[in-house]
Design an enzyme around this catalytic site. Sequence first.
Site, PDB file in Angstrom:
ATOM      1  N   THR A 185       0.980  -1.291  -0.272  1.00 14.04           N
ATOM      2  CA  THR A 185      -0.097   0.372  -0.050  1.00 14.04           C
ATOM      3  C   THR A 185       0.770   0.937  -0.315  1.00 14.04           C
ATOM      4  OG1 THR A 185       0.592  -0.402   2.584  1.00 14.04           O
ATOM      5  CG2 THR A 185      -2.058  -1.114   1.274  1.00 14.04           C
ATOM      6  N   GLU A 330      -5.831  -4.223   0.586  1.00 13.09           N
ATOM      7  CA  GLU A 330      -6.026  -5.191   1.102  1.00 13.09           C
ATOM      8  C   GLU A 330      -7.290  -5.623   0.906  1.00 13.09           C
ATOM      9  OE1 GLU A 330      -5.107  -1.427   1.880  1.00 13.09           O
ATOM     10  OE2 GLU A 330      -3.552  -1.306   3.761  1.00 13.09           O
ATOM     11  N   LYS A 439     -13.295  18.049  11.089  1.00 15.44           N
ATOM     12  CA  LYS A 439     -14.378  17.750  11.974  1.00 15.44           C
ATOM     13  C   LYS A 439     -14.480  19.429  12.688  1.00 15.44           C
ATOM     14  CE  LYS A 439     -12.804  13.340  13.406  1.00 15.44           C
ATOM     15  NZ  LYS A 439     -11.773  12.269  13.661  1.00 15.44           N
ATOM     16  N   TRP A 444     -18.579  16.038  11.986  1.00 21.83           N
ATOM     17  CA  TRP A 444     -18.235  16.010  10.931  1.00 21.83           C
ATOM     18  C   TRP A 444     -18.161  16.251   9.376  1.00 21.83           C
ATOM     19  CZ3 TRP A 444     -16.466   9.591  11.712  1.00 21.83           C
ATOM     20  CH2 TRP A 444     -15.262   9.437  12.346  1.00 21.83           C
TER      21      TRP A 444
HETATM   22  P1  ADP Z   1      -2.811   3.025  -2.560  1.00 19.75           P
HETATM   23  O1  ADP Z   1      -4.051   3.461  -0.695  1.00 19.75           O
HETATM   24  O2  ADP Z   1      -1.840   2.732  -2.405  1.00 19.75           O
HETATM   25  O3  ADP Z   1      -3.494   4.232  -2.865  1.00 19.75           O
HETATM   26  P2  ADP Z   1      -5.864   1.604  -2.979  1.00 19.75           P
HETATM   27  O4  ADP Z   1      -6.564   1.247  -3.885  1.00 19.75           O
HETATM   28  O5  ADP Z   1      -5.404   0.681  -1.789  1.00 19.75           O
HETATM   29  O6  ADP Z   1      -4.244   2.200  -2.851  1.00 19.75           O
HETATM   30  O7  ADP Z   1      -6.386   3.017  -1.798  1.00 19.75           O
HETATM   31  C1  ADP Z   1      -7.711   2.161  -1.084  1.00 19.75           C
HETATM   32  C2  ADP Z   1      -8.693   3.907  -1.082  1.00 19.75           C
HETATM   33  O8  ADP Z   1      -8.597   4.728  -2.212  1.00 19.75           O
HETATM   34  C3  ADP Z   1     -10.118   2.696   0.179  1.00 19.75           C
HETATM   35  O9  ADP Z   1      -9.208   3.080   1.361  1.00 19.75           O
HETATM   36  C4  ADP Z   1     -10.616   4.695  -0.486  1.00 19.75           C
HETATM   37  O10 ADP Z   1     -10.161   5.691   1.100  1.00 19.75           O
HETATM   38  C5  ADP Z   1     -10.182   5.160  -1.295  1.00 19.75           C
HETATM   39  N1  ADP Z   1     -11.127   4.660  -2.626  1.00 19.75           N
HETATM   40  C6  ADP Z   1     -10.584   3.775  -3.136  1.00 19.75           C
HETATM   41  N2  ADP Z   1     -12.275   3.566  -3.846  1.00 19.75           N
HETATM   42  C7  ADP Z   1     -13.239   4.546  -3.550  1.00 19.75           C
HETATM   43  C8  ADP Z   1     -14.400   5.153  -4.161  1.00 19.75           C
HETATM   44  N3  ADP Z   1     -14.937   4.306  -5.087  1.00 19.75           N
HETATM   45  N4  ADP Z   1     -14.798   6.037  -3.526  1.00 19.75           N
HETATM   46  C9  ADP Z   1     -14.047   6.597  -2.772  1.00 19.75           C
HETATM   47  N5  ADP Z   1     -12.509   6.630  -2.193  1.00 19.75           N
HETATM   48  C10 ADP Z   1     -12.158   5.259  -2.656  1.00 19.75           C
END
Ligand code: ADP
Length: 544
Positions: A185, A330, A439, A444
Amino acid sequence: MFGSMQDWPLTCNKVLDHAARFHKNREIISRSVEGPITRQTYAQTRDRALALAKRLDRYGLRKGDRAATLAWNTVRHMEVWYGLTGIGAVYHTVNPRLFPEQISWIINHAEDRLLFVDLTFVPIVEQIIDQLPLIELVIILTDTGHMPKTSLANCVAYEDWLAESDSDFNWVDVDENDAAGMCYTSGTTGNPKGVVYSHRSNVLHAFQSSLPDMMNLSAKDRVLPVVPLFHANGWALAFSAPLNGATLVLPGALMDGESIYELLSTEKCTFSGAVPTVWLMLIQYMQRNDLYLPDLERVVIGGSACPRSMTKAFRDDYGVEVMHAWGMTELSPIGTICSMKPEYADLEGEAWLDIKETAGHPPFGVEMKIVDDENKELPWNGAAFGRLLVRGPCVTRSYYKLEGEQFVDEEGWFDTGDVATIDEWGYMQITDRSKDVIKSGGEWISSIDLENLAIGHPAVAEAAVIGVKHSKWDERPLLILMLSDEEEATRDEILAYMDGKIAKWWMPDDVVFVDEIPHTATGKIKKVALREQFKDYKLPSDPT
Ligand code: ADP
């Protein structure tokens, strides 16, 4: 008493075997890094993956050994995934858009023995190879004729290496719970963390994500994954497309609007997947040139929130269905996809868009709940928002070399770090990363909702909202905008546009215009950098 059914381990190589046997003529079409478009059937791809597995075995790579890839979406990259998993070794995709120091940190942390690299990224490897003591050999994904002049001491052309082998080989037996792949990640705070996919999780995830109410993949589909294999397990498409016998069209190094349009159009693609920024480029290119994509039926958009205006443009102007998806590295990575259940089948207009704006519902195999700060479960009413927890067979329980630490609770729930609402039919909507939520006076405010609204203004190309310190309210939202080329808009025009569409106390306290909004290596807005940039920003509403 046990069931009488056979023990048939769910391993990645079986997916390719199935495609090669039952969909043998279906092609993987690939824009090579050298330039020309190549075509290769699943049967040929299996032969080449077997030859690679044999070559890797002869080299001495063993079960559980890792090999890194720094590569675009091409058929060779697919062969490397299947060749490695076919001997029980582990593909480790590394995001080439990271800083060189992060790339070497990740490769060293994973203790990769081999490095497969596209021509494009040879200069990066030359720069960091001295910091990679464990890499024994660099395999450049090209043929002799295209080998670059390079300072790399131990390197070989992939095609030469493969030519020393043949497909007379059997996949090595592996346990379905053995590691198959790895992806780190991006770690916006602290070091990146390595998620390790098993054979079983990859195969199950390919099933889950291609179900009819998810991606709905079939052998009739022609699938173009713009999302790179190095981003969150490539959204599982390297497994789900062959599992269903779908044709794959791989874009190689060219991801601009024109190149993606060309492939989607000439290869008559029916399905594609990418982050919103890629689709923005494609839509702009099509608008400028008055182009359409009659064969394209549906696009999966995820990685960041898909703006409502994008869903609308795809539907109204291009006849394409947007499937908004949420997931993370994850989760293998798909958590939810937005398709309409019967409860919502009759919706139209804005009400339809309201649901399409959510990230949808999960497939069988992903459990979800939202909880408050005391871990108390919140109701599914589409309004209450809290931390989103998930569990299932394709959700990680820990990270590589951090197995001793606690990442899930006693019941196996994994905290996604996202904040979300869930409605009565299980449609989940991300309102924020927990780090990004604003916040204000103990309440929120969702930065994503404000961004989605602002981006609907015709002059706005991209929007980011961050919380800025406020003496009375703790934090108040600041709206940061990048306007489209040749467009103009003032602070007051933007605020007037937003007024009435959200609760009064959610309205941004100020608007600033910037030339560029910074992005992470996976295309997300870099809120950490923006918070740093505007940390001393004085809001006009702040009395002190
Ligand atoms: P990285 O953190 O390495 O960029 P990830 O693909 O694992 O890679 O990121 C996941 C995060 O991306 C999610 O936890 C979320 O915060 C965000 N995310 C993914 N898809 C969406 C979505 N459709 N809308 C909003 N946030 C999203």
